[in-house]
Design an enzyme around this catalytic site. Structure first.
Site, PDB file in Angstrom:
ATOM      1  N   TYR A   1     -15.780   4.592  -2.865  1.00 42.26           N
ATOM      2  CA  TYR A   1     -14.680   5.009  -1.985  1.00 42.26           C
ATOM      3  C   TYR A   1     -13.732   3.835  -1.740  1.00 42.26           C
ATOM      4  O   TYR A   1     -12.515   3.998  -1.746  1.00 42.26           O
ATOM      5  CB  TYR A   1     -15.254   5.537  -0.672  1.00 42.26           C
ATOM      6  CG  TYR A   1     -14.234   6.186   0.232  1.00 42.26           C
ATOM      7  CD1 TYR A   1     -13.388   7.174  -0.230  1.00 42.26           C
ATOM      8  CD2 TYR A   1     -14.148   5.835   1.587  1.00 42.26           C
ATOM      9  CE1 TYR A   1     -12.471   7.790   0.597  1.00 42.26           C
ATOM     10  CE2 TYR A   1     -13.241   6.443   2.423  1.00 42.26           C
ATOM     11  CZ  TYR A   1     -12.394   7.415   1.925  1.00 42.26           C
ATOM     12  OH  TYR A   1     -11.486   8.013   2.766  1.00 42.26           O
TER      13      TYR A   1
ATOM     14  N   SER B   1      -6.950   4.872   3.873  1.00 46.01           N
ATOM     15  CA  SER B   1      -8.114   4.687   4.744  1.00 46.01           C
ATOM     16  C   SER B   1      -8.293   3.205   4.994  1.00 46.01           C
ATOM     17  O   SER B   1      -7.888   2.370   4.170  1.00 46.01           O
ATOM     18  CB  SER B   1      -9.370   5.246   4.068  1.00 46.01           C
ATOM     19  OG  SER B   1     -10.553   4.877   4.764  1.00 46.01           O
TER      20      SER B   1
END
Length: 255
Positions: free
Chosen positions: A153, A140
């Site tokens: 995250y 990501s």
């Protein structure tokens, strides 16, 4: 750049296949003639996906050692695979570090980092023996730049990004191609909902954004990367919608 005959001889294991980018990747690869093992926890979704695409469903949790062992045994019995596509992952919560939820952080590390490690470790001997193995990790842009409320995250995806880079260095002598695809804002069925736990909050993530990426957009890039002749390695691919120039620069239109 890859002939139909070459593609028909390719076999991939795709994790996170029950939804979103994983589901779309299974569909893209099977439509191009790949043999695909669709792996996720939700057996009912996998069975439906298999019926629609011809993929081989296999219910497994990649964080559970026994499940990974059973998956490897099944693929081995059936002739093996040359490509591992690690898409399983996700985010939970958007708390600041000062308000961090330990369970959320633990879950993100287990799924994004340890799950990727466990399944990759299990399949490496098979990929080495193949002689032209490929590992693709879906990370990501959260693993490239930190942002407020993203600490957990960010930490998990930064770690997965580092694992991918280390793997490339360690396995180049075995002719294993290691690819990283790092998407920005992707509008999928479950990602923001699972992270925030509320439909209205999830909808706000995409509000006003003209043409966020779709799961199919990312799946097309994944398919392209793993379908290239093996000597071509797309080490790192960052893919964002045009409206998102950076994690912190997202254009939203009023109305």
């Amino acid at each position: 750049m890859t002939s139909a005959e070459e593609t028909q001889n390719k076999t991939a294991v795709v994790t996170g296949a029950s939804t979103g980018i994983g589901d779309a990747t299974v569909r893209a690869l099977t439509a191009s003639g790949w043999k695909v093992y669709a792996v996720a926890r939700r057996a009912d979704r996998l069975e439906a996906l298999g019926a629609q695409t011809g993929a081989i469903p296999f219910a497994a949790d990649i964080t559970v050692d026994d499940d990974v062992t059973a998956l490897l045994a099944a693929v081995t019995r059936d002739g093996g695979a040359d490509t591992l596509i690690n898409i399983a992952g996700g985010a939970r919560g958007a708390d600041t570090i000062g308000n961090a939820n330990t369970e959320d952080w633990d879950w993100m590390y287990q799924v994004n980092v340890l799950g990727t490690m466990k399944i990759t470790r299990a399949f490496l001997p098979m990929l080495r023996a193949n002689g032209e193995g490929t590992v693709l990790n879906l990370t990501s842009t959260a693993g490239l730049a930190a942002y407020e409320g993203g600490g957990g995250y960010n930490a998990a995806k930064f770690a997965q990004h580092a694992v991918t880079n280390a793997l490339r260095l360690e396995e180049v002598g075995n002719n294993i191609r290691v690819i990283e695809v790092a998407p920005g804002l992707v509008h999928t069925e479950e990602f923001a909902l699972n992270r925030l736990g509320d439909k209205d909050a999830a909808a706000k993530v995409y509000a006003g954004v003209e043409k966020p990426l779709t799961a199919q957009d990312v799946a097309d890039v994944v398919k392209y990367a793993v379908s290239l002749p093996h000597h071509i390695n797309l080490d790192h691919i960052t893919i964002r919608p045009v409206a998102q120039a950076a994690n912190h620069k997202l254009i939203r239109k009023e109305g």
